[in-house]
Design an enzyme around this catalytic site. Structure first.
Site, PDB file in Angstrom:
ATOM      1  N   LYS A 162      -2.443  10.269   4.972  1.00  0.00           N
ATOM      2  CA  LYS A 162      -2.488  10.267   3.505  1.00  0.00           C
ATOM      3  C   LYS A 162      -3.810  10.782   2.942  1.00  0.00           C
ATOM      4  O   LYS A 162      -3.826  11.412   1.884  1.00  0.00           O
ATOM      5  CB  LYS A 162      -2.178   8.868   2.971  1.00  0.00           C
ATOM      6  CG  LYS A 162      -0.726   8.463   3.232  1.00  0.00           C
ATOM      7  CD  LYS A 162      -0.402   7.107   2.657  1.00  0.00           C
ATOM      8  CE  LYS A 162       1.053   6.753   2.937  1.00  0.00           C
ATOM      9  NZ  LYS A 162       1.439   5.463   2.358  1.00  0.00           N
ATOM     10  N   ASP A 195       3.233   5.384  -4.039  1.00  0.00           N
ATOM     11  CA  ASP A 195       3.264   4.040  -3.427  1.00  0.00           C
ATOM     12  C   ASP A 195       3.047   2.940  -4.467  1.00  0.00           C
ATOM     13  O   ASP A 195       3.750   1.918  -4.459  1.00  0.00           O
ATOM     14  CB  ASP A 195       2.194   3.920  -2.337  1.00  0.00           C
ATOM     15  CG  ASP A 195       2.616   4.599  -1.037  1.00  0.00           C
ATOM     16  OD1 ASP A 195       3.824   4.745  -0.798  1.00  0.00           O
ATOM     17  OD2 ASP A 195       1.715   4.987  -0.264  1.00  0.00           O
ATOM     18  N   GLY A 204      -6.650  -6.374   2.391  1.00  0.00           N
ATOM     19  CA  GLY A 204      -6.717  -5.007   2.912  1.00  0.00           C
ATOM     20  C   GLY A 204      -7.437  -4.077   1.955  1.00  0.00           C
ATOM     21  O   GLY A 204      -7.496  -4.340   0.740  1.00  0.00           O
ATOM     22  N   ARG A 227     -10.879  -6.980   6.421  1.00  0.00           N
ATOM     23  CA  ARG A 227     -11.509  -7.274   7.714  1.00  0.00           C
ATOM     24  C   ARG A 227     -12.892  -6.626   7.800  1.00  0.00           C
ATOM     25  O   ARG A 227     -13.859  -7.256   8.210  1.00  0.00           O
ATOM     26  CB  ARG A 227     -10.598  -6.756   8.842  1.00  0.00           C
ATOM     27  CG  ARG A 227     -11.134  -6.994  10.225  1.00  0.00           C
ATOM     28  CD  ARG A 227     -10.163  -6.496  11.251  1.00  0.00           C
ATOM     29  NE  ARG A 227      -9.906  -5.049  11.117  1.00  0.00           N
ATOM     30  CZ  ARG A 227      -9.119  -4.364  11.932  1.00  0.00           C
ATOM     31  NH1 ARG A 227      -8.487  -4.964  12.922  1.00  0.00           N
ATOM     32  NH2 ARG A 227      -8.943  -3.063  11.750  1.00  0.00           N
ATOM     33  N   PRO A 230     -15.686  -5.784   5.609  1.00  0.00           N
ATOM     34  CA  PRO A 230     -15.971  -6.154   4.217  1.00  0.00           C
ATOM     35  C   PRO A 230     -16.500  -5.008   3.366  1.00  0.00           C
ATOM     36  O   PRO A 230     -16.212  -4.943   2.163  1.00  0.00           O
ATOM     37  CB  PRO A 230     -17.020  -7.265   4.347  1.00  0.00           C
ATOM     38  CG  PRO A 230     -17.301  -7.465   5.786  1.00  0.00           C
ATOM     39  CD  PRO A 230     -16.425  -6.571   6.598  1.00  0.00           C
ATOM     40  N   ARG A 244     -15.548  -2.034   3.099  1.00  0.00           N
ATOM     41  CA  ARG A 244     -14.480  -1.239   2.471  1.00  0.00           C
ATOM     42  C   ARG A 244     -13.931  -1.961   1.242  1.00  0.00           C
ATOM     43  O   ARG A 244     -13.563  -1.323   0.246  1.00  0.00           O
ATOM     44  CB  ARG A 244     -13.349  -0.970   3.469  1.00  0.00           C
ATOM     45  CG  ARG A 244     -13.785  -0.135   4.659  1.00  0.00           C
ATOM     46  CD  ARG A 244     -12.610   0.136   5.579  1.00  0.00           C
ATOM     47  NE  ARG A 244     -11.787   1.242   5.109  1.00  0.00           N
ATOM     48  CZ  ARG A 244     -10.583   1.530   5.611  1.00  0.00           C
ATOM     49  NH1 ARG A 244     -10.055   0.785   6.550  1.00  0.00           N
ATOM     50  NH2 ARG A 244      -9.901   2.554   5.146  1.00  0.00           N
ATOM     51  N   LEU A 303       3.501  -5.518   2.143  1.00  0.00           N
ATOM     52  CA  LEU A 303       3.917  -4.119   2.046  1.00  0.00           C
ATOM     53  C   LEU A 303       4.728  -3.694   3.267  1.00  0.00           C
ATOM     54  O   LEU A 303       5.536  -2.771   3.193  1.00  0.00           O
ATOM     55  CB  LEU A 303       2.682  -3.202   1.923  1.00  0.00           C
ATOM     56  CG  LEU A 303       2.232  -2.820   0.524  1.00  0.00           C
ATOM     57  CD1 LEU A 303       2.121  -4.000  -0.403  1.00  0.00           C
ATOM     58  CD2 LEU A 303       0.919  -2.047   0.574  1.00  0.00           C
ATOM     59  N   TYR A 356       7.533  -4.248   6.348  1.00  0.00           N
ATOM     60  CA  TYR A 356       8.880  -4.806   6.369  1.00  0.00           C
ATOM     61  C   TYR A 356       9.326  -4.889   7.824  1.00  0.00           C
ATOM     62  O   TYR A 356       8.647  -4.378   8.720  1.00  0.00           O
ATOM     63  CB  TYR A 356       9.847  -3.944   5.523  1.00  0.00           C
ATOM     64  CG  TYR A 356       9.732  -2.481   5.795  1.00  0.00           C
ATOM     65  CD1 TYR A 356       8.841  -1.694   5.067  1.00  0.00           C
ATOM     66  CD2 TYR A 356      10.455  -1.881   6.824  1.00  0.00           C
ATOM     67  CE1 TYR A 356       8.694  -0.349   5.343  1.00  0.00           C
ATOM     68  CE2 TYR A 356      10.321  -0.529   7.089  1.00  0.00           C
ATOM     69  CZ  TYR A 356       9.436   0.234   6.345  1.00  0.00           C
ATOM     70  OH  TYR A 356       9.282   1.561   6.636  1.00  0.00           O
ATOM     71  N   GLY A 388       8.267  -5.343   2.111  1.00  0.00           N
ATOM     72  CA  GLY A 388       8.061  -4.056   1.458  1.00  0.00           C
ATOM     73  C   GLY A 388       9.219  -3.086   1.553  1.00  0.00           C
ATOM     74  O   GLY A 388       9.043  -1.905   1.237  1.00  0.00           O
TER      75      GLY A 388
HETATM   76  P1  NDP Z   1      -4.585   1.801   6.861  1.00  0.00           P
HETATM   77  O1  NDP Z   1      -4.698   2.059   8.325  1.00  0.00           O
HETATM   78  O2  NDP Z   1      -5.112   2.789   5.894  1.00  0.00           O
HETATM   79  O3  NDP Z   1      -5.286   0.397   6.526  1.00  0.00           O
HETATM   80  C1  NDP Z   1      -5.044  -0.741   7.334  1.00  0.00           C
HETATM   81  C2  NDP Z   1      -5.627  -1.963   6.655  1.00  0.00           C
HETATM   82  O4  NDP Z   1      -5.267  -3.115   7.438  1.00  0.00           O
HETATM   83  C3  NDP Z   1      -7.163  -1.958   6.588  1.00  0.00           C
HETATM   84  O5  NDP Z   1      -7.570  -2.654   5.433  1.00  0.00           O
HETATM   85  C4  NDP Z   1      -7.527  -2.726   7.862  1.00  0.00           C
HETATM   86  O6  NDP Z   1      -8.803  -3.338   7.800  1.00  0.00           O
HETATM   87  C5  NDP Z   1      -6.461  -3.791   7.840  1.00  0.00           C
HETATM   88  N1  NDP Z   1      -6.229  -4.396   9.147  1.00  0.00           N
HETATM   89  C6  NDP Z   1      -5.780  -3.801  10.261  1.00  0.00           C
HETATM   90  N2  NDP Z   1      -5.665  -4.702  11.268  1.00  0.00           N
HETATM   91  C7  NDP Z   1      -6.061  -5.889  10.760  1.00  0.00           C
HETATM   92  C8  NDP Z   1      -6.175  -7.202  11.302  1.00  0.00           C
HETATM   93  N3  NDP Z   1      -5.863  -7.477  12.562  1.00  0.00           N
HETATM   94  N4  NDP Z   1      -6.602  -8.190  10.490  1.00  0.00           N
HETATM   95  C9  NDP Z   1      -6.914  -7.940   9.200  1.00  0.00           C
HETATM   96  N5  NDP Z   1      -6.845  -6.709   8.632  1.00  0.00           N
HETATM   97  C10 NDP Z   1      -6.415  -5.703   9.410  1.00  0.00           C
HETATM   98  O7  NDP Z   1      -3.010   1.522   6.615  1.00  0.00           O
HETATM   99  P2  NDP Z   1      -2.249   1.619   5.216  1.00  0.00           P
HETATM  100  O8  NDP Z   1      -3.140   1.040   4.186  1.00  0.00           O
HETATM  101  O9  NDP Z   1      -1.720   2.974   4.987  1.00  0.00           O
HETATM  102  O10 NDP Z   1      -0.970   0.674   5.472  1.00  0.00           O
HETATM  103  C11 NDP Z   1      -1.084  -0.745   5.452  1.00  0.00           C
HETATM  104  C12 NDP Z   1       0.298  -1.359   5.625  1.00  0.00           C
HETATM  105  O11 NDP Z   1       1.114  -1.070   4.493  1.00  0.00           O
HETATM  106  C13 NDP Z   1       1.045  -0.837   6.848  1.00  0.00           C
HETATM  107  O12 NDP Z   1       1.681  -1.922   7.488  1.00  0.00           O
HETATM  108  C14 NDP Z   1       2.082   0.106   6.257  1.00  0.00           C
HETATM  109  O13 NDP Z   1       3.240   0.172   7.048  1.00  0.00           O
HETATM  110  C15 NDP Z   1       2.363  -0.576   4.917  1.00  0.00           C
HETATM  111  N6  NDP Z   1       2.867   0.357   3.913  1.00  0.00           N
HETATM  112  C16 NDP Z   1       4.111   0.153   3.385  1.00  0.00           C
HETATM  113  C17 NDP Z   1       4.623   1.015   2.441  1.00  0.00           C
HETATM  114  C18 NDP Z   1       5.995   0.787   1.875  1.00  0.00           C
HETATM  115  O14 NDP Z   1       6.545   1.686   1.225  1.00  0.00           O
HETATM  116  N7  NDP Z   1       6.584  -0.389   2.050  1.00  0.00           N
HETATM  117  C19 NDP Z   1       3.860   2.180   1.948  1.00  0.00           C
HETATM  118  C20 NDP Z   1       2.527   2.267   2.529  1.00  0.00           C
HETATM  119  C21 NDP Z   1       2.080   1.406   3.491  1.00  0.00           C
HETATM  120  P3  NDP Z   1     -10.125  -2.522   8.251  1.00  0.00           P
HETATM  121  O15 NDP Z   1     -10.588  -1.782   7.041  1.00  0.00           O
HETATM  122  O16 NDP Z   1     -11.048  -3.596   8.689  1.00  0.00           O
HETATM  123  O17 NDP Z   1      -9.717  -1.604   9.387  1.00  0.00           O
END
Ligand code: NDP
Length: 283
Positions: free
Chosen positions: A78, A114, A139, A164, A166, A168, A227, A229, A251
């Protein structure tokens, strides 16, 4: 004419669309867009095409040369896609994340559906009034950045971000500081009071474990929304139910609604999402 990687050999006359991502094999988007097209009598050829960040520029160029009219982008593309667009919508300029592109002259126009998809699912499908709801957003990745401005536009109240990593969350909160948004650390959450709406925009459900969430986070009548599912939403929604959430939602509806918004960008008509949502819910 060069053919993009993927399966672009059938329905040769129909306008071409695709979803790009990695992994992409299990994407529901081809099924959703084919159903929208049938519903509105719009011919289209929508494929799932696997590509990573490094290959995206070349694959998009191939796709355009083969007549590609529009595409969706999913993980992990993205942000890379935003850098490859000639023009960006105001929604993308607010979040830096592109999930929908439209061929526009000799370049791509990037948009993000989104946030609108989430708000439409919450408000239209589930009948939730977002105005002045105290929001906790878990997140700070691409999805969190995409949904935050849409939730603020929909009128949510004081908003706290936790991530996770901070730093960001700090950067994201700073960008929206004028809107009663602030970041806190995960271990400070228990002292942050109760929230009306908790949105999980982390990817922790895909095989990882989320840091602890205190049950005291939920106000009476709180709504929890993941978000994700399917199995990826299971742990967060189980926590929400155990913590006393009045509603715990995944989601899937957002997925259908963001697809409908993308469909409208490309075809100028908004499909009826309810039958598609119901069919996906059935499996
Ligand atoms: P990114 O990879 O951009 O971001 C992932 C986020 O999750 C970051 O904030 C990351 O933190 C955090 N994270 C990852 N692992 C952990 C953990 N173990 N504990 C706590 N925080 C964690 O992904 P996206 O933002 O694009 O997607 C996020 C979710 O949203 C996904 O599951 C995706 O499938 C879902 N989604 C659903 C959509 C829908 O239409 N229903 C559309 C878009 C997304 P850090 O910054 O520390 O890495």
């Amino acid at each position: 004419m060069p053919m993009p990687s993927g399966r672009l050999d059938a329905d040769a006359d129909a306008p071409r669309y695709a979803v790009f991502g990695q992994p992409i094999a299990h994407s529901l988007s081809p099924r959703i867009h084919a159903t929208f097209g049938r519903q509105l009598g719009i011919a289209l050829d929508y494929r799932a095409i696997e590509v990573g960040r490094d290959g995206l520029a070349a694959t998009l160029a191939e796709f355009a040369a083969a007549g590609g009219c529009g595409a969706n982008l999913t993980l992990p593309l993205k942000e890379t896609a935003a850098a490859l667009c000639a023009t960006l919508s105001p929604r993308v300029r607010a979040c830096g994340s592109v999930n929908t592109i439209v061929r526009n002259g000799s370049g791509w126009h990037g948009d993000s559906t989104d946030g609108a998809g989430l708000v439409r699912d919450l408000t239209v499908r589930h009948g939730i009034d977002l105005r002045e709801r105290r929001l906790l957003l878990l997140g700070a990745g691409g999805a969190a950045r995409a949904v935050l401005p849409a939730l603020l536009d929909a009128g949510v109240g004081e908003t706290i971000l936790v991530n996770r990593t901070p730093q960001r969350a700090d950067v994201l909160a700073d960008a929206f500081a004028a809107h009663r948004v602030r970041a806190c650390r995960w271990h400070e959450l228990a002292a942050c009071g109760a929230f009306d709406l908790v949105v999980n925009a982390t990817s922790a459900g895909h095989g990882a474990t989320m840091p602890h969430l205190p049950a005291s986070l939920l106000a009476a009548h709180a709504v929890c929304y993941d978000l994700s599912y399917g199995p990826a939403a299971r742990d967060f929604l189980a926590w929400a139910r155990a913590a006393g959430a009045a509603r715990s939602l995944d989601g899937l509806g957002m997925l259908v609604e963001q697809a409908a918004e993308a469909f409208a960008c490309w075809h100028g008509a908004h499909p009826d999402t309810d039958p598609v949502y119901a069919a996906l819910r059935e499996g």
